[in-house]
Scaffold this motif. Structure first.
Motif, PDB file in Angstrom:
ATOM      1  N   TYR A  13      -8.031  14.880 -46.122  1.00 25.00           N
ATOM      2  CA  TYR A  13      -7.333  15.059 -44.848  1.00 25.00           C
ATOM      3  C   TYR A  13      -6.663  16.425 -44.813  1.00 25.00           C
ATOM      4  O   TYR A  13      -5.676  16.667 -45.503  1.00 25.00           O
ATOM      5  CB  TYR A  13      -6.308  13.947 -44.663  1.00 25.00           C
ATOM      6  CG  TYR A  13      -5.745  13.871 -43.262  1.00 25.00           C
ATOM      7  CD1 TYR A  13      -6.380  13.112 -42.285  1.00 25.00           C
ATOM      8  CD2 TYR A  13      -4.597  14.557 -42.904  1.00 25.00           C
ATOM      9  CE1 TYR A  13      -5.882  13.031 -41.001  1.00 25.00           C
ATOM     10  CE2 TYR A  13      -4.091  14.485 -41.619  1.00 25.00           C
ATOM     11  CZ  TYR A  13      -4.729  13.724 -40.683  1.00 25.00           C
ATOM     12  OH  TYR A  13      -4.238  13.651 -39.398  1.00 25.00           O
ATOM     13  N   ASN A  55       1.531   4.976 -38.601  1.00 25.34           N
ATOM     14  CA  ASN A  55       1.179   6.310 -39.070  1.00 25.34           C
ATOM     15  C   ASN A  55      -0.323   6.431 -39.297  1.00 25.34           C
ATOM     16  O   ASN A  55      -0.949   7.434 -38.916  1.00 25.34           O
ATOM     17  CB  ASN A  55       1.935   6.613 -40.366  1.00 25.34           C
ATOM     18  CG  ASN A  55       1.717   8.042 -40.834  1.00 25.34           C
ATOM     19  OD1 ASN A  55       1.945   8.993 -40.099  1.00 25.34           O
ATOM     20  ND2 ASN A  55       1.280   8.190 -42.075  1.00 25.34           N
ATOM     21  N   SER A  96     -10.140  11.736 -32.018  1.00 27.07           N
ATOM     22  CA  SER A  96     -10.043  12.634 -30.871  1.00 27.07           C
ATOM     23  C   SER A  96     -10.695  13.982 -31.177  1.00 27.07           C
ATOM     24  O   SER A  96     -11.463  14.517 -30.368  1.00 27.07           O
ATOM     25  CB  SER A  96      -8.575  12.826 -30.482  1.00 27.07           C
ATOM     26  OG  SER A  96      -8.439  13.751 -29.436  1.00 27.07           O
ATOM     27  N   LYS A  97     -10.411  14.528 -32.360  1.00 23.69           N
ATOM     28  CA  LYS A  97     -11.006  15.810 -32.753  1.00 23.69           C
ATOM     29  C   LYS A  97     -12.523  15.679 -32.864  1.00 23.69           C
ATOM     30  O   LYS A  97     -13.274  16.572 -32.441  1.00 23.69           O
ATOM     31  CB  LYS A  97     -10.414  16.282 -34.072  1.00 23.69           C
ATOM     32  CG  LYS A  97      -8.963  16.723 -33.972  1.00 23.69           C
ATOM     33  CD  LYS A  97      -8.434  17.150 -35.332  1.00 23.69           C
ATOM     34  CE  LYS A  97      -6.984  17.627 -35.222  1.00 23.69           C
ATOM     35  NZ  LYS A  97      -6.443  18.012 -36.549  1.00 23.69           N
ATOM     36  N   ASN A 102      -2.070   6.535 -35.931  1.00 24.28           N
ATOM     37  CA  ASN A 102      -1.954   7.867 -35.316  1.00 24.28           C
ATOM     38  C   ASN A 102      -2.896   8.867 -35.973  1.00 24.28           C
ATOM     39  O   ASN A 102      -3.527   9.687 -35.284  1.00 24.28           O
ATOM     40  CB  ASN A 102      -0.511   8.358 -35.416  1.00 24.28           C
ATOM     41  CG  ASN A 102       0.433   7.582 -34.518  1.00 24.28           C
ATOM     42  OD1 ASN A 102       0.012   7.009 -33.514  1.00 24.28           O
ATOM     43  ND2 ASN A 102       1.706   7.550 -34.865  1.00 24.28           N
ATOM     44  N   LYS A 103      -3.004   8.799 -37.303  1.00 22.94           N
ATOM     45  CA  LYS A 103      -3.917   9.699 -38.006  1.00 22.94           C
ATOM     46  C   LYS A 103      -5.367   9.404 -37.619  1.00 22.94           C
ATOM     47  O   LYS A 103      -6.160  10.326 -37.398  1.00 22.94           O
ATOM     48  CB  LYS A 103      -3.726   9.546 -39.521  1.00 22.94           C
ATOM     49  CG  LYS A 103      -2.437  10.160 -40.035  1.00 22.94           C
ATOM     50  CD  LYS A 103      -2.120   9.724 -41.449  1.00 22.94           C
ATOM     51  CE  LYS A 103      -3.166  10.159 -42.430  1.00 22.94           C
ATOM     52  NZ  LYS A 103      -2.812   9.804 -43.823  1.00 22.94           N
ATOM     53  N   TYR A 104      -5.694   8.109 -37.532  1.00 30.15           N
ATOM     54  CA  TYR A 104      -7.062   7.722 -37.156  1.00 30.15           C
ATOM     55  C   TYR A 104      -7.393   8.207 -35.743  1.00 30.15           C
ATOM     56  O   TYR A 104      -8.464   8.776 -35.505  1.00 30.15           O
ATOM     57  CB  TYR A 104      -7.199   6.211 -37.245  1.00 30.15           C
ATOM     58  CG  TYR A 104      -8.562   5.695 -36.842  1.00 30.15           C
ATOM     59  CD1 TYR A 104      -9.616   5.683 -37.760  1.00 30.15           C
ATOM     60  CD2 TYR A 104      -8.803   5.231 -35.557  1.00 30.15           C
ATOM     61  CE1 TYR A 104     -10.872   5.224 -37.390  1.00 30.15           C
ATOM     62  CE2 TYR A 104     -10.056   4.768 -35.181  1.00 30.15           C
ATOM     63  CZ  TYR A 104     -11.091   4.758 -36.103  1.00 30.15           C
ATOM     64  OH  TYR A 104     -12.326   4.310 -35.729  1.00 30.15           O
ATOM     65  N   ASN A 105      -6.454   7.977 -34.818  1.00 36.81           N
ATOM     66  CA  ASN A 105      -6.676   8.415 -33.430  1.00 36.81           C
ATOM     67  C   ASN A 105      -6.820   9.932 -33.344  1.00 36.81           C
ATOM     68  O   ASN A 105      -7.627  10.447 -32.552  1.00 36.81           O
ATOM     69  CB  ASN A 105      -5.534   7.943 -32.542  1.00 36.81           C
ATOM     70  CG  ASN A 105      -5.541   6.443 -32.336  1.00 36.81           C
ATOM     71  OD1 ASN A 105      -6.578   5.791 -32.489  1.00 36.81           O
ATOM     72  ND2 ASN A 105      -4.397   5.881 -31.993  1.00 36.81           N
ATOM     73  N   ASP A 106      -6.046  10.642 -34.152  1.00 37.98           N
ATOM     74  CA  ASP A 106      -6.136  12.106 -34.163  1.00 37.98           C
ATOM     75  C   ASP A 106      -7.508  12.560 -34.668  1.00 37.98           C
ATOM     76  O   ASP A 106      -8.148  13.458 -34.084  1.00 37.98           O
ATOM     77  CB  ASP A 106      -5.024  12.680 -35.049  1.00 37.98           C
ATOM     78  CG  ASP A 106      -5.072  14.194 -35.122  1.00 37.98           C
ATOM     79  OD1 ASP A 106      -4.955  14.844 -34.072  1.00 37.98           O
ATOM     80  OD2 ASP A 106      -5.238  14.735 -36.231  1.00 37.98           O
ATOM     81  N   LEU A 107      -7.983  11.927 -35.746  1.00 36.41           N
ATOM     82  CA  LEU A 107      -9.302  12.262 -36.282  1.00 36.41           C
ATOM     83  C   LEU A 107     -10.408  11.947 -35.285  1.00 36.41           C
ATOM     84  O   LEU A 107     -11.346  12.736 -35.108  1.00 36.41           O
ATOM     85  CB  LEU A 107      -9.538  11.497 -37.588  1.00 36.41           C
ATOM     86  CG  LEU A 107      -8.685  11.915 -38.792  1.00 36.41           C
ATOM     87  CD1 LEU A 107      -8.896  10.950 -39.954  1.00 36.41           C
ATOM     88  CD2 LEU A 107      -9.008  13.333 -39.224  1.00 36.41           C
ATOM     89  N   ASN A 141     -14.124  15.304 -29.306  1.00 39.27           N
ATOM     90  CA  ASN A 141     -14.105  16.592 -28.594  1.00 39.27           C
ATOM     91  C   ASN A 141     -15.189  17.524 -29.127  1.00 39.27           C
ATOM     92  O   ASN A 141     -15.852  18.230 -28.348  1.00 39.27           O
ATOM     93  CB  ASN A 141     -12.738  17.249 -28.734  1.00 39.27           C
ATOM     94  CG  ASN A 141     -11.664  16.534 -27.932  1.00 39.27           C
ATOM     95  OD1 ASN A 141     -11.962  15.824 -26.976  1.00 39.27           O
ATOM     96  ND2 ASN A 141     -10.414  16.703 -28.325  1.00 39.27           N
TER      97      ASN A 141
END
Length: 212
Positions: free
Chosen positions: A159, A81, A91-92, A84-89, A95
């Motif tokens: 977050y 979890n 990625s944003k 996934n949160k780290y990868n989401d941060l 970008n």
């Protein structure tokens, strides 16, 4: 008085009577049998107790093993979890940095100071709040500048869904400031991968004179 006791077993499985004339012998035999039964009862009780202790130990071990796997599963769930949160941060953030720095670098670091060049040409130097306001107003999300993405994960209050976090350690580092008439960009990358800043004043005249 005589006593008949079946004590002798024949080859065919039957018993032959044995006569005991002395009552004392019978009493001794009965006492011996009683003691034997008592011993057998003690052995039986010990076997039962040992079996119960063994079953209890097995159940305890099974519970310990089950708790271990429950804990391990919880740990793995938490780990994935967080990943996934780290990868989401990340990625944003990446970008957003691509949008900010295309087609030329507008956000950079130099000597521990943060620089941001607005579209109008204004240079904001090491004012995180003003830079965050500029970025938030241009890119449709609350932009927060943090020291490290992991700091966001450690602080759940930070977050939020509509917030993009930009870590300082992921912003381009300018190693040197130079004057270069041949460079069309303020921030440029050299052949060896080093970022430099061109201090040549980008007036309207210079922008027309230097091809991009």
């Amino acid at each position: 008085m005589s006593y008949i006791i079946n004590t002798k077993q024949n080859q065919d499985g039957s018993f032959s009577p044995t006569t005991i004339e002395n009552p004392n012998e019978l009493e001794q035999l009965v006492n011996h049998g009683s003691r034997l039964i008592g011993v057998l009862q003690v052995i039986e009780n010990e076997v039962v107790n040992s079996t119960n202790r063994l079953n209890q130990a097995v159940r305890t071990n099974e519970n310990v093993i089950q708790r271990y796997w429950n804990t391990e599963n919880d740990r793995q769930w938490i780990y994935h979890n967080e990943v996934n949160k780290y990868n989401d941060l990340m990625s944003k953030q990446n970008n957003l940095l691509e949008k900010i720095n295309y087609p030329e670098i507008k956000l950079w670091r130099f000597k521990n100071l943060l620089y941001f060049r607005t579209n109008s040409g204004q240079l904001i130097i090491d004012n995180h709040i003003e830079i965050q306001k500029e970025l938030s107003s241009r890119y449709g999300a609350d932009v927060n500048i943090v020291n490290d993405i992991n700091d966001v994960l450690r602080n759940n209050n930070q977050y939020r869904v509509n917030t993009i976090f930009v870590a300082i350690n992921n912003i381009i580092i300018v190693e040197e400031e130079v004057f270069d008439n041949n460079q069309s960009f303020e921030i440029f990358n050299t052949y060896n991968g080093v970022w430099k800043r061109n201090l040549l004043a980008f007036t309207r005249f210079n922008k027309k004179r230097i091809p991009r």
